[in-house]
Scaffold this motif. Structure first.
Motif, PDB file in Angstrom:
ATOM      1  N   GLN A   1       0.841  -1.208   0.000  1.00 11.40           N
ATOM      2  CA  GLN A   1       0.000   0.000   0.000  1.00 11.40           C
ATOM      3  C   GLN A   1       0.871   1.251   0.000  1.00 11.40           C
ATOM      4  O   GLN A   1       0.628   2.200  -0.758  1.00 11.40           O
TER       5      GLN A   1
ATOM      6  N   HIS B   1      -3.302   4.913  -8.053  1.00 10.39           N
ATOM      7  CA  HIS B   1      -4.508   5.386  -7.368  1.00 10.39           C
ATOM      8  C   HIS B   1      -4.987   4.359  -6.349  1.00 10.39           C
ATOM      9  O   HIS B   1      -5.024   3.162  -6.651  1.00 10.39           O
TER      10      HIS B   1
ATOM     11  N   GLU C   1      -7.765   3.419  -5.322  1.00 15.01           N
ATOM     12  CA  GLU C   1      -8.871   2.529  -5.720  1.00 15.01           C
ATOM     13  C   GLU C   1      -8.414   1.475  -6.726  1.00 15.01           C
ATOM     14  O   GLU C   1      -9.172   0.560  -7.038  1.00 15.01           O
ATOM     15  N   ASN C   2      -7.172   1.590  -7.208  1.00 19.63           N
ATOM     16  CA  ASN C   2      -6.639   0.579  -8.130  1.00 19.63           C
ATOM     17  C   ASN C   2      -5.689  -0.410  -7.454  1.00 19.63           C
ATOM     18  O   ASN C   2      -4.943  -1.111  -8.123  1.00 19.63           O
TER      19      ASN C   2
ATOM     20  N   ARG D   1      -5.733  -3.726  -5.517  1.00 17.45           N
ATOM     21  CA  ARG D   1      -6.658  -4.832  -5.214  1.00 17.45           C
ATOM     22  C   ARG D   1      -6.030  -5.766  -4.188  1.00 17.45           C
ATOM     23  O   ARG D   1      -5.112  -6.513  -4.517  1.00 17.45           O
TER      24      ARG D   1
ATOM     25  N   ASP E   1     -10.820  -6.031 -14.478  1.00 26.85           N
ATOM     26  CA  ASP E   1     -10.106  -4.767 -14.704  1.00 26.85           C
ATOM     27  C   ASP E   1      -9.851  -4.526 -16.190  1.00 26.85           C
ATOM     28  O   ASP E   1      -9.995  -3.407 -16.675  1.00 26.85           O
TER      29      ASP E   1
END
Lengths: 442, 442
Positions: A192, A201, A203-204, A206, A230
């Motif tokens: 992260q 980003h 939100e990208n 996973r 995706d």
């Protein structure tokens, strides 16, 4: 007292001998300290003056203050009773290597700034790659090679950057917002953080869900599903971080199956074996790395469980040029004949910082002074001690062995740990269980 | 020979005493080595075996190999005859601090992992900030504070990330391609590297041209012009890196005037005084930092000219929350009562890596064992030695003192350097000039 000079061989000798005795005494007494420091936040501010001394003080005074003011604020990672996080091993050999590196104190950003630092690093990482039976493309002879990073976080970041820039060179830099990074919900938080730094980003990212029935390993099916989704959404799958030995659950992701998927979609495949990698120098544990031949990069921390003092994180990469293309700069003041001739490696272009310490020395000394057989025995002994703990636990029906949920996390790996420390720790668990269950009785 | 154990207090004592003597002897003989290593690329591969030894070897064997195989490949940064790049000082006190830090070998990512490591770092960076007469907002009592980074490159990167994310939170993350970063053509290449990593588009890095008539300092007018032009083009001015003591030309950018411009446009103002900052502990050189009160962040390398062994780069920041917002992660396995209570600082959120060494120890020991007055004398002595070199040079009409173009770069700063080393270096310059001018005669 004679004034301490900035540098003086005889003053260094005299004072460093005193420091050796101080440190040896510390290890002699290490079991007398509470493992976890018992101080309250702000304790040290109350004990130290508000400003640096104008006049010099003696080493004796400073050592006394270390004993009375600093050591109470230390959490003793080298204590044999330390079972938290993961171990961070100090060893006799690793300590000697740190001393020597601090003594030479060169700054090895380029080959020319100390050829031995660069070349020894290449050699010992080749040695270690062979011990781990890593694929040939990670060796320094070919287009790949190894480099010592400070930590697994930095190793992960530099390969994420290499993969990011490789793809952005192809599809244009405005596509940054379309790049997708994969891991599992067990992957270390450094993934992260690396994404935050690299501008992927949030939100990208996973972090695919794992299941207890699967021992918390990342399932190839869920990876394929996520990628397909995706791709269908017009996003660009960039990077997978698989783990051999996750932090919370010690899960091992299935490298071979995951690697095949990354190949199919052109995704960079990084394998993080930060703590567990060390065990794979034993043939009986090497199978955990099966499939590593699919990886673009691989990392293990010699400072965790390989007797090399912190910091020493080994990173291997299949194609070093991708890393260099991301991280190189070439200012006038660093140019030199060897670098211009491209006959040498300049490790500054493999890492975030410019300067770097002579860290290969300590790893080399660990390998030389212990030898492979003893290092294997060291690993096996810790695993045996952990098994003894498991047996103690199995005999008490109030506990069960599992991972996930609210668990007791118990890590064996300090160099000084023996069976008696295991037994003592177990007694503490039992006492806690007894008093907990008593409280709960109606 | 008794087998070397992973850790054993008495074996550590015995072997570390031997290593102390080895290192002290190295300093005794340091002038006998050629400063620049004379080896050819690939020399070490020929001298070392292809794989790690299966059985342990003795320290004596390893020390012999260090003498015969490793030291010839070392460029001796601690030699009194070293005048390249910038100095990277090893000192008796700094070396003792490194030893102790390697002995304790804790990994200080959070306060709880060794409260003393975090708290001593806050305290000594406050001490140093006061020695440099830095503005109060850099002290740990307020919303700012200091942290030790590995290198100036990392210090620059983390503040660039903090500024990037602060602005992107306001204007949206798709604006990354509009962010503009400013420096001069004398700014260290680490600015370019930080931009590469942070995803700032290369065409948005403005390395503004400096002039010899201006002693290569960044002119406020050219900064204003560049910003106005960028604003008119719809770009977003983000970050200025000013330098006190540039690498090639030792230029000092006018902090106050530049700082006022950044305030007007809401630009993050970082000041890099990596090598020159140390001199500012002497009142007569402090004026080089005039205007520092305008800065959002400030960095100096204690490992360059402040007798602290590599690595130890001090970074101060005005608003630590911007840094923490960029770099923090908060996984389950790192949670603890102290961190959750927000009563402590967790330095993991101020830096790229997760783990960190106990680096404040060596800086603390340097300050304690030398005292402020001696540290000031140390700086003054080096400046006097550099002036002596300048005088030698002035007496030879074949040379002139300038910066820029093709120049002889001569850096004084090794702890062992005395006047005789300056004189000897000057003789070399003269001999080279003589033979060069002879060759050129028709």
């Amino acid at each position: 007292m004679e004034n301490l000079k900035a540098m003086d061989a005889e003053q260094l000798r005299e004072n460093a001998h005193k420091m050796v005795d101080f440190i040896a005494d510390y290890y002699n007494n290490i079991e007398t300290f509470p493992v976890l420091s018992q101080v309250e936040p702000g304790y040290l501010q109350k004990l130290l003056p508000d400003s640096a001394p104008v006049q010099p003080e003696s080493l004796q005074t400073v050592l006394q203050e270390i004993e009375t003011k600093i050591l109470p604020g230390v959490t003793h990672w080298q204590s044999p009773d330390y079972f938290a996080y993961f171990p961070s091993n100090s060893s006799v050999a690793g300590f000697l290597g740190e001393m020597l590196s601090a003594g030479i104190n060169m700054v090895g950003f380029s080959w020319i700034t100390s050829p031995a630092a660069t070349e020894l690093e290449m050699i010992v990482l080749d040695w270690l790659a062979n011990l781990l039976n890593l694929p040939h493309h990670f060796l320094s002879k070919g287009p790949g090679g190894g480099a010592i990073q400070g930590t697994a976080s930095e190793a992960l970041l530099v390969v994420l950057l290499a993969s990011r820039d490789k793809v952005l060179r192809e599809v244009g830099k405005d596509a940054l917002g379309s790049l997708v990074v994969y891991g599992s919900d067990q992957t270390h938080s450094s993934l992260q953080k690396a994404c935050q730094i690299a501008g992927v980003h949030p939100e990208n990212l996973r972090l695919l869900r794992t299941e207890a029935c699967n021992e918390y390993a990342l399932s190839p099916e869920s990876l394929t599903d996520a990628i397909s989704h995706d791709v269908a959404s017009g996003l660009i799958p960039l990077f997978l971080c698989a783990t051999v030995g996750t932090t919370s659950s010690t899960a091992v992701d299935p490298l071979l199956a995951l690697g095949k998927i990354t190949k199919k979609y052109g995704i960079w495949f990084h394998v993080d074996a930060a703590y567990a990698g060390s065990a794979c120098i034993c043939p009986e544990y090497r199978h955990h790395l099966n499939g590593i031949e699919e990886a673009d990069s691989f990392n293990m921390n010699c400072h965790k469980w390989f007797l090399t003092n912190f910091d020493c994180s080994a990173l291997w990469i299949k194609d070093r040029n991708t890393l260099i293309q991301s991280l190189s700069t070439n200012p006038e003041y660093l140019k030199n004949k060897a670098s211009q001739g491209s006959t040498v490696i300049d490790y500054k272009d493999w890492q975030i910082p410019l300067g770097r310490r002579f860290r290969s020395l300590k790893l080399w000394m660990v390998l030389r002074l212990y030898g492979v057989e003893n290092l294997q025995s060291y690993i096996r002994n810790h695993i045996k001690l952990a098994q003894q703990f498991e047996q103690l636990l199995a005999q008490d029906s109030r506990f069960e062995v599992l991972s996930g949920k609210y668990i007791l996390r118990f890590v064996v790996g300090a160099p000084l740990t023996e069976q008696r420390h295991i037994t003592a720790a177990w007694r503490l668990f039992q006492e806690a269980a007894s008093s907990l269950l008593e409280t709960r009785l109606p």
